[in-house]
Enzyme design. Structure first.
Site, PDB file in Angstrom:
ATOM      1  N   GLU A 122       0.843  -1.192   0.000  1.00 31.58           N
ATOM      2  CA  GLU A 122       0.000   0.000   0.000  1.00 31.58           C
ATOM      3  C   GLU A 122       0.883   1.247   0.000  1.00 31.58           C
ATOM      4  O   GLU A 122       1.892   1.308   0.700  1.00 31.58           O
ATOM      5  CB  GLU A 122      -0.890  -0.012   1.249  1.00 31.58           C
ATOM      6  CG  GLU A 122      -1.776   1.202   1.405  1.00 31.58           C
ATOM      7  CD  GLU A 122      -2.547   1.192   2.722  1.00 31.58           C
ATOM      8  OE1 GLU A 122      -3.595   1.854   2.795  1.00 31.58           O
ATOM      9  OE2 GLU A 122      -2.100   0.523   3.685  1.00 31.58           O
ATOM     10  N   LYS A 136      -9.528   2.681  -2.378  1.00 34.13           N
ATOM     11  CA  LYS A 136      -9.748   2.071  -1.061  1.00 34.13           C
ATOM     12  C   LYS A 136     -11.103   2.483  -0.491  1.00 34.13           C
ATOM     13  O   LYS A 136     -11.419   3.664  -0.390  1.00 34.13           O
ATOM     14  CB  LYS A 136      -8.627   2.497  -0.112  1.00 34.13           C
ATOM     15  CG  LYS A 136      -8.639   1.833   1.260  1.00 34.13           C
ATOM     16  CD  LYS A 136      -7.430   2.314   2.058  1.00 34.13           C
ATOM     17  CE  LYS A 136      -7.351   1.668   3.435  1.00 34.13           C
ATOM     18  NZ  LYS A 136      -6.182   2.180   4.199  1.00 34.13           N
ATOM     19  N   CYS A 155      -5.553  -2.932   2.526  1.00 39.24           N
ATOM     20  CA  CYS A 155      -5.291  -2.845   3.961  1.00 39.24           C
ATOM     21  C   CYS A 155      -6.542  -2.944   4.844  1.00 39.24           C
ATOM     22  O   CYS A 155      -7.059  -4.029   5.079  1.00 39.24           O
ATOM     23  CB  CYS A 155      -4.519  -1.559   4.255  1.00 39.24           C
ATOM     24  SG  CYS A 155      -3.614  -1.599   5.833  1.00 39.24           S
TER      25      CYS A 155
END
Length: 258
Positions: free
Chosen positions: A42, A108, A142
Site C-alpha cells: 500500500e 480504497k 489494507c
C-alpha cells in the site's frame, strides 16, 4: 492458464520519498523472473502518509508510467496503491497494470479512521474484478480486510489481494483476518505488507503470506525481512475444493449500501 505465479515484494519503504522507493523497488523487481503478477505494498511510493497534498500524483503520472514500464519489461502484471489526486479529491488508489499497459483501478473503500485517513482522502465505492491470464482477481487495500461483507466473494474470484501498511503491534489481527478471508471466500488470498519503521516510528513486521482456499499458508517471506518471494497457485486445485465442499453455495444474499 491453470497456474499463476505471483511475487510478493515485501519492502522497507523510505518515508515520503518517491524517487528512493522506485529505485529500491526496481532493484528488488529486477531479481524476479518468470512471474505473472508482482504485488507491491500500500502507498509503495511514499509509505502510509497523511500528506497527500505534498505527495500526490495526477492520474497517468510518473508512478503509473513506471508501473507500465515494469509490467511490459517483465511481461507480468503489477499492482500496488498510490496517492492520486482526481477532481480536487485525493484517493488511496490501487493500480493493477497489465503487460499490455492496460490499467485497472480500485479506490480504497474503508479509510483508516484511527490515523485520520478519512479526513484527507476520499473513499471509493466500487469493487474491482480483473480477468488476467484466465484468473479472476479481486484487489483490495489494507483496512478493507477487517470488513468481511465488503470482501465477500460474491463474484467467485480465484484470488483476492490485500496490499497493506499494517503495523506490527496488530500483526496477530492481520494474520488471523487473512486466513479467515481465504477460508470464508474459498479462494487464494495474498496479503502483502511492508516492513520497517515509517516516519511516525510505527514498526511493520511484514507477515506477508499466501493462503489457499482452505486457509493453509502455502508461502511467505520471513517476518521483518525485505525480500521477494514467488509462489505458484493452482486454479484447478482450488476449483476442485469448491466443488467438493460447496460452501459458497450456502452464502447469504445481501446488498451493500454505497
Amino acid at each position: 492458464m491453470n497456474q499463476l505465479s505471483i511475487s510478493l515484494v515485501q519492502a522497507d519503504l523510505v518515508w515520503e520519498n518517491k524517487e528512493a522507493n522506485l529505485e529500491k523497488l526496481q532493484g528488488l523487481i529486477d531479481d524476479t523472473s518468470n512471474t505473472d503478477l508482482i504485488i507491491l505494498p500500500e502507498m509503495f511510493p511514499t509509505g502510509f502518509s497523511m500528506k497527500p497534498e505534498a505527495l500526490y500524483e495526477e492520474t497517468g503520472g510518473e508512478v503509473l508510467q513506471w508501473m507500465q514500464q515494469v509490467a511490459k519489461e517483465k511481461d507480468a502484471a503489477i499492482c500496488g496503491s498510490v496517492i492520486v489526486r482526481e477532481n480536487a479529491n485525493y484517493f488511496n488508489r490501487l493500480y493493477f497494470v497489465e503487460p499490455s499497459g492496460n490499467v485497472h483501478k480500485y479506490d480504497k473503500r474503508h479509510l483508516f479512521t484511527l490515523a485520520g485517513e478519512e479526513k484527507v482522502y476520499s473513499a471509493g465505492n466500487e469493487h474491482l474484478l480483473v480477468n488476467f491470464r484466465g484468473w479472476k482477481i479481486m484487489p483490495l487495500v489494507c483496512y478493507d480486510l477487517r470488513f468481511p461483507i465488503w470482501c465477500r466473494n460474491t463474484e467467485e474470484a480465484d484470488l483476492q489481494i490485500f496490499v497493506a501498511n499494517w503495523p506490527e503491534r496488530r500483526s496477530e489481527a492481520w494474520k488471523a483476518l487473512l486466513k479467515a478471508r481465504a477460508i470464508e471466500n474459498m479462494c487464494y488470498l495474498a496479503g502483502l505488507n511492508r516492513v520497517g519503521a515509517d516516519g511516525n516510528d510505527v514498526m511493520h513486521s511484514g507477515d506477508s503470506a499466501v493462503y489457499d482456499e482452505l486457509g493453509e499458508k502455502i508461502g511467505a517471506p520471513a517476518p521483518f525481512k525485505e525480500e521477494v518471494v514467488k509462489i505458484t497457485l493452482d486454479r484447478n486445485k482450488m476449483l476442485e475444493s469448491r466443488k467438493r465442499f460447496n460452501f459458497l453455495n450456502d452464502r447469504d444474499s445481501f446488498t451493500i449500501s454505497k
